[in-house]
Motif scaffolding. Structure first.
Motif, mmCIF file in Angstrom:
data_model
loop_
_atom_site.group_PDB
_atom_site.id
_atom_site.type_symbol
_atom_site.label_atom_id
_atom_site.label_comp_id
_atom_site.label_asym_id
_atom_site.label_seq_id
_atom_site.Cartn_x
_atom_site.Cartn_y
_atom_site.Cartn_z
ATOM 1 N N MET B 175 79.283 88.381 22.521
ATOM 2 C CA MET B 175 80.516 88.144 21.750
ATOM 3 C C MET B 175 81.556 89.202 22.034
ATOM 4 O O MET B 175 82.728 88.915 22.237
ATOM 5 N N ASP B 176 81.110 90.435 22.005
ATOM 6 C CA ASP B 176 82.006 91.570 22.230
ATOM 7 C C ASP B 176 82.686 91.433 23.596
ATOM 8 O O ASP B 176 83.881 91.656 23.738
ATOM 9 N N TYR B 177 81.895 91.008 24.558
ATOM 10 C CA TYR B 177 82.402 90.868 25.919
ATOM 11 C C TYR B 177 83.326 89.654 26.041
ATOM 12 O O TYR B 177 84.396 89.728 26.649
ATOM 13 N N LEU B 178 82.926 88.540 25.451
ATOM 14 C CA LEU B 178 83.682 87.299 25.629
ATOM 15 C C LEU B 178 84.938 87.263 24.775
ATOM 16 O O LEU B 178 85.991 86.805 25.221
ATOM 17 N N ILE B 179 84.827 87.718 23.524
ATOM 18 C CA ILE B 179 85.970 87.625 22.606
ATOM 19 C C ILE B 179 86.926 88.778 22.872
ATOM 20 O O ILE B 179 88.149 88.635 22.775
ATOM 21 N N GLY B 180 86.397 89.945 23.227
ATOM 22 C CA GLY B 180 87.264 91.055 23.633
ATOM 23 C C GLY B 180 87.979 91.758 22.494
ATOM 24 O O GLY B 180 88.873 92.567 22.726
ATOM 25 N N LEU B 181 87.622 91.417 21.267
ATOM 26 C CA LEU B 181 88.221 92.041 20.091
ATOM 27 C C LEU B 181 87.100 92.412 19.128
ATOM 28 O O LEU B 181 86.110 91.690 19.042
ATOM 29 N N PRO B 182 87.218 93.495 18.385
ATOM 30 C CA PRO B 182 86.176 93.795 17.411
ATOM 31 C C PRO B 182 86.346 92.937 16.161
ATOM 32 O O PRO B 182 87.465 92.584 15.790
ATOM 33 N N PRO B 183 85.227 92.562 15.502
ATOM 34 C CA PRO B 183 85.312 91.810 14.251
ATOM 35 C C PRO B 183 85.900 92.692 13.152
ATOM 36 O O PRO B 183 85.792 93.917 13.212
ATOM 37 N N THR B 184 86.491 92.051 12.171
ATOM 38 C CA THR B 184 87.081 92.819 11.070
ATOM 39 C C THR B 184 86.168 92.869 9.849
ATOM 40 O O THR B 184 86.196 93.824 9.089
ATOM 41 N N THR B 185 85.362 91.837 9.670
ATOM 42 C CA THR B 185 84.510 91.749 8.482
ATOM 43 C C THR B 185 83.194 91.109 8.871
ATOM 44 O O THR B 185 83.173 90.191 9.691
ATOM 45 N N VAL B 186 82.116 91.605 8.282
ATOM 46 C CA VAL B 186 80.782 91.073 8.573
ATOM 47 C C VAL B 186 80.090 90.696 7.271
ATOM 48 O O VAL B 186 80.174 91.428 6.287
ATOM 49 N N THR B 187 79.413 89.570 7.297
ATOM 50 C CA THR B 187 78.658 89.089 6.151
ATOM 51 C C THR B 187 77.282 88.693 6.657
ATOM 52 O O THR B 187 77.193 88.016 7.679
#
Lengths: 327, 327, 327, 327
Positions: B175-187
């Motif tokens: 995900m980190d590689y493909l989306i290229g943006l860090p997530p803002t919130t995790v659940t």
């Protein structure tokens, strides 16, 4: 002969009408829809049934014992209330109502007037759910570990509800029936890409005894998936509702503590024959017999209310990006 | 010729050792494992490599430029720190460290000493992930809607980590590689059926621009599933890593606003040929070339840290039954 | 408005009747069946159509232009002959006739009286066959290597025909349409387990230019299979008629001579969108337009005769356990 | 300790060598291949085994009890004859010989010298074939109706044999083992698209008691298929050798005479756990124990001869486009 009036002849209404029409113990006397085109279609299919445009007329007719309400959820409460007030039994589309408070009011009203409510949780009458219920009741799976359901496809978007209110009532009612206990906490996440209604959503439900359930509902999936995994202490099953021939596969697989270590068991797989037949037909005939014999249906107002309460908790949790909501 | 020492010869270590051994630009000079049986296996496979029982010896040897650390995560920090302090480049198993603080310290140390860290996010070097990256970069899918991954099977339970730390680093790094943006919130939600470590877990990650990601990881599934759905505005894809011949299917399907209404597009499906070849081989050769040419790897310490931060947030959210954790 | 009479209201007859009934340019004026129960079912479905018990009456009516014959093959010749003699166009179930001689006589009669015959080779009007035809015509597959079809399931046994006459007309008519050349030699093997009619059979057809076709038809298979492989010089395809979403897969694979050696090509796979829609509806509308515009249908009597000739050759070869029969 | 010499170290030879090497009761003393590159590969894998370039040397060595012949079929007879004449037991690749006459001569020679021949019909030692044999022996399927096998894929073309000699020995040896009776008549069709060797072929085998078998072998298929249907009076099974988890599915389905009518039974499906493990390992250990205990292997020279006789009949029938050949 139980006389039935149908309110709503849109997407699902024709199926409800047809099944009441063909039931040996019922007679459909009137069909109501505000849309003239829908009435024309009803006319073609049931030339001998009277057509009316307003449900106010329909619910007051003397030649009607049951009102089947197959309209959008926003209208459920008003129509059902009027029907019950006029002394009619109610067969009503899922989800039961737009709020728990509405559901409670309808249940109270029906109780007071000794009338039946059946919420159309059609899946409870499928061969697959009946077979899984039998496996669980006979302890074939052993103690339950988890229930995981994926219900995704492309569209159809609904204007007034999100993907949860559209698709999840199926899974919530199935879970409610199979697990037999209400969840204690609900967590839901999701996003909307087109308007304010979520089109992708994930729901976790915590139950007593470490049982967990999860739903994935999605209007934006390129492939249609209808798959439920149920894990138990002794065996596990996969229900793929799109597999015509092997809908349910029971795996003789398990994990258990072997002293200090985890051990695994892996044996045969078994796909029991799942009875075919239209679920709605069985449901309608069951409702008619509940009325005739004064039996409370398994999918009564209380069952409908339990589903609505979970839907309300999901809505609340979605707002807060997954914050747990206790039931 | 880059000289490599391997620390850890358990489950994955033999693969790392073999790939460094066969790489044209590298020479494996020593292998270390505390377990005598593991050393015997190493002896059989690499009769010309020196075997040592303590990593303290190994990291101080002059005939070593790179230390490859293939041990449980709890030991990563100590070994990597010592290796860096001794001026060695570090190739290290995922997840990078047991905490973000540890990762930051290692990154700072490597920077100061001009050394490379590569975290073994092997999937980034598979033909499938490379093909998907290419499709995303070329805007074949259009703007991203969602990323949904299911990684479930029966066992193997790990003693010291839960199912998230075992399986999710794969998906988080992808995900980190493909989306290229860090997530803002995790659940995250989950339960443990055998001890305090979760064996079933669900994780939602919110990204900017209404992108949502979800992971289902499960050690208690009767069937093995490795399937990722990626929905975009123009096209959607399904990556089934267990399908040997048609790993990636790109669907010319989409949903869009057509004035007031939602409209759907449904066209051809296309399964691009996915290059084969061992991902770890490509990764190891890439690491060696990063060292030779002083290039920062895509899967460097920072990439490892981003994954660890998400894992920490998941741990926190799991504790509170899904409470959202901001990153 | 073309007026149609239907002879035969058993298993397939209701579909033929419904499609002529709903066609804008046709009117069904009479339905005939010797069985009273079948007539009752026709009555329910088409209350405004006249019902008759003998086809002798029906074919003489002035208010009929077309006779659709949906009866067992043994009766085809007599009914069709009478219909043609009375100046009616004929739509007739497959296989056309019980013998080539009968087919020739009907073709000659129709020609003499300027009447149309259409043999109900429904598959020629499916989206799948149309798409494959388009791929072949556009040389997407290149020169044809082979055509291999498997059509197997459990039952239903027919009393008066074997599995070849029941199932193979589909494949033979599809092959005839797609390959566009008649086979030169036919070989067939099979056995009967219950009576004298084969329930399992294998047929090879040799065509010019080294093209080979093979059919496997079977009434005793535990699983239903409807799969056709078509191999060409440039590409190959798999048509799985039971796959709802990806009926046709075109593989960019091939084998070719590279000087002394064989070489292989293996690239992308591509599943073109296959148009949906009821094939019988398209076929019926096409027949009506053939009559109105005096066009010879692709599935005319000659096409029917070509199929019957292959069926006769199969029968002959089966008798001699695979002895080749030249056409 | 039984001492083994390997002749042929090409595609399959390394597997045979490895399994004899690892067998507790055997010692590989020499490996022979005419090709220097192959010998180098053998050197790397088995540094302690002597390498020779001519099989004439190898078969005369005193430190060899068994000669394993893993060369093209054209050389089988000469090598095996020499080995037997020198008093060596013979393990030999399938097909046994290039003709029935050769096979008979080798059998006679071995008998005379009290030596064992084992033909490498590896599939007889797979978990799948053992499980099917067990099901048949226990009458789970009831009387056999048919055996239908599809073994198709893209390439690899062999220079000196056609697709039948390459792929069909697997199926013929499996059939021979499972059915336990020799076929009475063989019919085969096929074509060659590149040279004189068929690349697509179909074979029918007639057995006593109305049992029929059919093979489809194909080097030009875009998809790999390894599927066998076995129909019996009581149950039917599907063996999909490419399905890792559910290789064998037993269907509680059947067809039977119910007075005048055919009736069908359709019940549960059951996928028995199929034991894993390398078939060649079991086969090699079985051969060693046959030698030690003077037991005749199930896959002895006679079994090899039965397969070769069928191959010869197929060759004959292919020449005449399917003309039946009696055995």
């Amino acid at each position: 002969m139980i006389k039935v009036g149908i309110v709503g002849y849109g997407y699902w209404g024709p199926n409800v009408a047809r099944n009441f029409y063909q039931a040996p113990d019922a007679k459909v006397t009137a069909i109501c829809d505000a849309d003239q085109k829908s009435l024309c279609r009803a006319q073609l299919n049931f030339p001998d049934v009277e057509l009316v445009q307003s449900y106010h007329q329909l619910v007051q007719r003397a030649d009607i014992d049951v009102v089947a309400i197959v309209t959008p959820v926003s209208s459920h409460f008003d129509i059902a209330k009027l029907a019950l007030e006029n002394g009619k039994h109610v067969f009503i589309e899922k989800p039961f109502t737009a709020s728990g408070a509405q559901a409670e009011q309808l249940i109270e009203l029906a109780d007071r007037k000794h009338l039946k409510i059946m919420v159309d949780h059609t899946f409870l009458f499928t061969g697959a759910v009946n077979k899984i219920k039998e496996l669980l009741d006979n302890k074939v799976l052993g103690d339950l570990y988890y229930f995981d359901s994926v219900r995704v496809n492309l569209g159809l978007f609904q204007k007034d509800v999100n993907v949860v209110w559209d698709l999840a009532p199926h899974d919530i009612s199935i879970m409610d029936y199979l697990i037999g206990l209400p969840p204690t906490t609900v967590t839901a996440t999701g996003v909307s890409h087109f308007n304010s209604n979520e089109d992708v959503a994930y729901v976790t439900l915590y139950f007593p005894d470490n049982v967990i359930a999860h739903l994935h509902v999605n209007w934006l999936s390129p492939v249609k998936v209808r798959t439920t995994l149920i894990g138990g202490q002794n065996r596990m099953l996969v229900w793929n509702d799109l597999d015509h021939d092997e809908k349910i596969k029971v795996y003789d697989k398990g994990a258990y503590h072997d002293g200090m270590m985890m051990a695994y068991r892996s044996g045969d797989m078994w796909a029991p024959k799942v009875p075919e037949g239209e679920a709605l037909k069985k449901e309608v005939e069951y409702f008619l017999s509940c009325i005739s014999n004064d039996i409370t249906p398994i999918n009564d107002g209380h069952a409908g209310l339990r589903v609505v309460r979970v839907l309300e908790a999901i809505k609340e949790s979605l707002k807060w990006r997954g914050a747990p909501v206790r039931l």
